[in-house]
Design an enzyme around this catalytic site. Sequence first.
Site, PDB file in Angstrom:
ATOM      1  CB  SER A   1      -9.166  -7.094  -3.849  1.00 23.46           C
ATOM      2  OG  SER A   1      -7.823  -7.323  -3.461  1.00 23.46           O
TER       3      SER A   1
ATOM      4  CG  HIS B   1      -5.899  -8.467  -7.336  1.00 22.87           C
ATOM      5  ND1 HIS B   1      -4.971  -7.462  -7.219  1.00 22.87           N
ATOM      6  CD2 HIS B   1      -6.665  -8.404  -6.207  1.00 22.87           C
ATOM      7  CE1 HIS B   1      -5.152  -6.813  -6.089  1.00 22.87           C
ATOM      8  NE2 HIS B   1      -6.176  -7.366  -5.452  1.00 22.87           N
TER       9      HIS B   1
END
Length: 308
Positions: free
Chosen positions: A59, A289
């Site tokens: 990701s 993230h």
Amino acid sequence: MTVIAAALVGLSATAAPAVPVAAAHTVAKAQVRATVQDAAAETATSAVATGPIVALGDSYTAGDLIPLDLTAKPLGCTRSTKAYPVLVASALKSPLVDAACGGAGVQYMTGAQQTNLGTNPPQLNALASGDSVVMLTLSGDDLGFWSTLDTCMELSVTDLFGSPCERHFTSGGTDQLAARVIAETEKFTAVLAAIRARAPRARVLVVGYPDLFPQRGGCWPAVPITNGDIAYLRSTELLLNSMLAGDARAAGATFVDTYTPTIGHDFCQSASVKDVEGLVPTSLAYPFHPNARGQAVMAAAVLAAIRG
């Protein structure tokens, strides 16, 4: 419901002076040098951009929702239009083959990955002999990234001023997270060898993970991990990046350090400063993230490595 899952539910609801003659010669020479250097840099850039650029990995490569690329297939890989591979390919004016997928580990380099919205083919299938650059960020999911953070957050309430998560993962005298990093080395080395076999002329760049954790202290309860466990997790991330760098060097690949340029921009910083989001994102990004700014920093590091 886990701490991270609960956060995701909440997220879904949200003119120049005169120059003497002698000095003029110096300036002229400097301008010539600069022109030559610029030409060399341009030549180097065009050299790596003659074939497609391929993005592989998890990701952190895919970008995860910043925002979602609605044209990417499968949608379940949550690739983004602002992920670092997209920015790099755009800067180099090169076609991009993006095979990265959220949640991908080493097994999905050679095996298909089922997502909530479609199946991602084995990522190494995206490679070809004419590729010029291959970029990948990989291994976090093999180490149990999500479950580790979830465990650390849940355990924080049991010992707010200690290191309950570190105690959990080092019980029995063995650091389980460090052991996972060591075990990953052989698998990651095999991935690099497979990339080289399929794209023998490509420059391979192993892109490391940015700085998630603050250098000092923490930010409980915004991110409910104790200060002691923040230090423990930071040391684990540094160990992971060190492993990736060592494997890259051994395989003749280039390691791209994205940790150093993001120090001080961790998930505990203000919304205007942080490059990585925390448990509850303050910008359009997945928890823990890189946000759009973080992906841009990663892209800049990759471009510097390519042009360097």
